[in-house]
Design an enzyme around this catalytic site. Structure first.
Site, short mmCIF file in Angstrom:
data_model
loop_
_atom_site.label_atom_id
_atom_site.label_comp_id
_atom_site.label_asym_id
_atom_site.label_seq_id
_atom_site.Cartn_x
_atom_site.Cartn_y
_atom_site.Cartn_z
N GLY A 137 -4.92 3.53 -8.07
CA GLY A 137 -5.08 3.79 -9.50
C GLY A 137 -4.20 4.91 -10.04
O GLY A 137 -4.36 5.32 -11.19
N ASP B 48 -10.54 3.84 -1.41
CA ASP B 48 -11.19 2.82 -0.58
C ASP B 48 -12.71 2.80 -0.76
O ASP B 48 -13.35 3.84 -0.81
CB ASP B 48 -10.89 3.09 0.90
CG ASP B 48 -9.44 2.82 1.24
OD1 ASP B 48 -8.63 2.65 0.31
OD2 ASP B 48 -9.12 2.78 2.44
N ASP C 128 0.83 -1.21 0.00
CA ASP C 128 0.00 0.00 0.00
C ASP C 128 0.87 1.26 0.00
O ASP C 128 1.63 1.51 0.94
CB ASP C 128 -0.89 -0.06 1.26
CG ASP C 128 -1.91 1.06 1.29
OD1 ASP C 128 -1.93 1.88 0.37
OD2 ASP C 128 -2.69 1.07 2.26
C1 GLA Z 1 -5.47 2.08 2.82
C2 GLA Z 1 -5.95 0.95 1.93
C3 GLA Z 1 -7.00 0.15 2.68
C4 GLA Z 1 -6.38 -0.41 3.96
C5 GLA Z 1 -5.82 0.73 4.81
C6 GLA Z 1 -5.01 0.21 6.00
O1 GLA Z 1 -6.49 2.98 3.08
O2 GLA Z 1 -6.47 1.43 0.72
O3 GLA Z 1 -7.49 -0.89 1.88
O4 GLA Z 1 -5.39 -1.33 3.63
O5 GLA Z 1 -4.96 1.56 4.04
O6 GLA Z 1 -4.49 1.22 6.79
#
Ligand code: GLA
Length: 726
Positions: free
Chosen positions: A521, A542, A476
């Site tokens: 993206g 998200d 991430d």
């Molecule tokens: C980001 C990701 C989520 C999750 C959080 C965890 O927002 O997009 O899917 O993994 O971090 O902190």
């Protein structure tokens, strides 16, 4: 009135709007902290005046980790008095970070906590402060003083968004009406802070026709601190609307909910294979595969054609071992129970590609958020098996953020925190049951949740995860934004760099690790994700459990992405939001309506999306199971052609998406994005997207062939079909 004019003349900005509310956009301000400033009589005439619509930093003050006070002077007209209650509502808007508020010298409320509170500092910078003021505190038609003590953690601070309002409270400030699901039944719950009496109305309607099926009404009394609860009954595709009209306020509260109606027929007692038709593994990597057969248990399993190096646990139906030689190994998977025997053809593909079909499994984020623990993962893993979801091919158990310890070990190794006492044992248990373990990290120094990231430890972390038995990495971006400077270099290479680096180390591990890019993206990741050998990439921010989010992420942002998906590399529109979710220890039923949930799963099936369950599996109910475990719906998602659906039609709030399947069939979703039921002439709707000479139409949710004719699709609902043409 004289005072009112005087205040305006002084430039203190407040005004009475249509006699229903007073708005104030300025207050006197002082840096520091002094209990005397809470008192109405305190003389603040030499304090400077600050706008409430801009934070104090923008007005020349900087107070980090400290206090500042606002004193707001306002005349409250008696026109705000309400017959039944003379209370007034003080709505201060959000305050950065914490406040404590006095009205004419009496403390009326507090939001957030400061470092001097026993529980320590907790910011609550974005929730609006709504404090009810008792009538005896209000000086009608005279000046009142609102004193607000603000604590600010990080900059900026203070009032920042909008004027403060003083209004008549409405019924919902005192009485709440909620529809809750309990033991599979819905109940309405009335709760009141003041004695209340009024009329309850319960109307049950058919969702598709909006026709009233039943109507009931009665008078009820709600006493403070005593809930009034009653059951509401629905059957099939029905909706119940409950209202409560309070006698004194003359206002009405309303709530409505639709029945979670089940379409998926129960699985037969005889064994039925529901898993993918292929599984890819690299030469020498561990084979971890669980035979996905539904049907009565106990079951015995057998496999014909197993290559050298792979063994089967005949009681659990778990394949393990490894294959040295590349090649396609055709197998026959066999399951036997008291009711019969079933054989399924299958190919084990030993080669360079993994993830030949989209990953199916679970991820901890949408349910547990940062409160995930080893125990919670275990509980969902056990339920995946015991409740039968593993019999439908769900196999990844992915731990999201918040497993990391505060610091690395002295040798730089990443370690788990106390919530994960033995992650290797968890991995071993999962593998022995044919399930796989996933983990989460960031290429930055910190994760999104503020935990340790991988930056500068890429090689070490890849090795550690291999030792733990990790089969899936969600990587991430998050903290990497502190390393990355888009002004200096915003080329694709710059966005790909951290992902490239990690993939190089992952591929050197002696096991297959599904590589999931999570960077929302950026830089059109779908155009280059395959070049960093990623197995999937998030295409959006998200998801959350609302229609707006589902519409934006599932429909709007997926248009045109189909050319980029295929076996081994998938577009990932984020995890599922059905079942009990909550991003914390407080789980709730998904806020999507049942029809929106059918739409969600149908769309993810069409999009060849990662199917990662986001709810607590231990608490899964029959409706959610029906959504996740429809073998015909899942077969489209897992189709071995791996063709993601494309949008064929977008007209008057109706979208049709379709994809070709390896057996020659075409999966078609007709989605009604409108708020009203949509009548659909099936032949006409299919002809519109070029499907003529239709020989068979199968309703995938109901698992039955249907004739041409007129069908009705619920608001935000779907007709999900498999069409065969000549
Ligand atoms: C980001 C990701 C989520 C999750 C959080 C965890 O927002 O997009 O899917 O993994 O971090 O902190």
């Amino acid at each position: 009135m004289k005072k009112f004019l005087l205040m305006v003349a002084l430039g203190l900005g407040w005004s009475v709007l249509a006699s229903a509310q007073v708005s104030v956009n300025e207050g006197r301000f002082q840096k520091g902290d002094n209990p005397a400033w809470s008192q109405a009589a305190f003389n603040d005439s030499d304090w400077p005046v600050l706008s409430l619509e801009k934070d104090w930093n923008k007005q020349g003050y900087k107070i980090s980790n400290g206090f500042g006070w606002y004193r707001i002077h306002v005349v409250i007209p008696s026109s705000l008095k309400r017959g039944s209650t003379d209370k007034v509502l003080l709505d201060l808007g959000p305050i950065d970070d914490c406040d404590e508020t006095w009205f004419n010298g009496t403390r009326i409320g507090k939001t957030g906590t400061t470092p001097e509170d026993p529980e320590g500092y907790a910011s609550d910078w974005d929730s609006p402060r709504r404090y009810v003021v008792e009538p005896k505190l209000v000086k009608w038609d005279k000046e009142n003083v609102i004193a607000v003590r603000v604590y600010n953690g990080g900059d900026p601070g203070g009032f920042f968004e909008r004027p403060a309002f003083i209004t008549k409270p409405s019924l919902e400030d005192f009485v709440s009406l909620k529809l809750e699901r309990k033991d599979g039944q819905y109940q309405a719950v009335l709760h009141s802070k003041v004695p209340s009496r009024g009329l309850v109305k319960v109307v049950t309607k058919e969702v598709l026709s909006d026709q009233v099926v039943r109507e009931n009404q009665w008078k009820t009394t709600v006493s403070p601190r005593t809930d009034v609860a009653f059951c509401v009954n629905m059957q099939g595709q029905q909706r119940v609307e409950v209202t409560f009209t309070d006698d004194k306020f003359g206002e009405t509260l309303a709530a409505s909910v639709a029945a979670p109606y089940i379409l998926t027929p129960p699985a037969p007692a005889t064994p039925r294979y529901n898993g993918p038709l292929v599984f890819g593994v690299r030469p020498g990597s561990p084979v971890i595969f669980r035979l996905a057969f539904s049907g009565e248990k106990p079951m015995k399993y057998a496999v014909e054609g197993l290559p050298k190096g792979v063994t089967l646990d005949p009681d659990k139906g778990v394949l393990s071992g490894s294959v040295a030689e590349k090649g396609d190994y055709p197998l026959v998977l066999i399951a036997r129970n008291a009711k019969g025997e079933t054989r399924a053809e299958f190919t084990l593909k030993v080669g360079d590609k993994i993830a030949l079909t989209p990953p199916m499994g679970w991820n901890s984020w949408n349910c547990w958020g940062l409160s995930v623990s080893q125990e919670k993962v275990m509980s969902s893993a056990a339920a995946l098996i015991n409740r039968g979801l593993a019999d439908y091919g769900y196999s990844y158990m992915n731990i999201d953020d918040a497993w990391e310890a505060e610091e690395r070990a002295p040798d730089g190794r990443i370690v788990t925190n106390e919530k994960f006492p033995d992650i290797k044992a968890l991995g071993d248990w999962l593998h022995s049951n044919g399930l796989k373990m996933g983990i989460y990290s960031s290429p930055g120094d910190r994760t999104c949740g503020g935990y340790l990231g991988t930056l500068d430890h890429e090689w070490q972390d890849a090795e550690t995860w291999n030792e733990w038995g990790v089969d899936y990495l969600k990587y991430d971006w998050c903290g990497y934004s502190r390393v990355f400077n888009p002004d200096r270099d915003h080329s694709v290479a710059a966005y790909a760099r951290p992902y490239m680096k990690m993939q190089q180390y992952l591929r050197q591990q002696p096991r297959d690790i599904f590589y999931s890019l999570c960077q929302y993206g950026m830089a059109d990741v779908w155009t280059w994700g395959h070049a960093v050998d990623a197995n999937s990439w998030r295409t959006t921010g998200d998801i959350t459990d609302t229609w707006a989010s589902l519409y934006d992420i599932g429909f709007k942002r997926q248009v045109g992405l189909h050319p980029y998906a295929g076996p081994g590399h998938w577009n990932d529109p984020d995890m599922l939001v059905v079942g009990k979710v909550g991003w914390s220890d407080n789980l709730r039923d998904s806020r999507l309506t049942p029809d929106e949930q059918y739409t969600h799963i149908s769309l993810w099936s069409l999009l060849a999306a990662n199917m990662l369950i986001g709810c607590d599996i231990a608490q899964i109910d029959d409706f959610t199971f029906n959504l996740l475990c429809n073998n015909e719906v899942n077969a489209v998602n897992q189709d071995i052609l791996g063709h993601q659906a494309h949008m064929d039609l977008d007209e008057d709030g109706v979208q049709t998406w379709s994809r070709d399947l390896y057996d020659g069939g075409i999966a078609v979703g007709i989605f009604n994005l409108n708020e009203a039921t949509l009548p659909v002439d099936l032949a006409g709707a299919l002809a519109k997207i070029g499907l003529e000479d239709v020989v068979k139409v199968r309703d995938l949710w109901r698992q039955k062939d249907i004739p041409m004719g007129l069908y009705h699709i619920a608001p935000h609902g779907v007709l999900y079909l498999k069409v065969t043409v000549k």
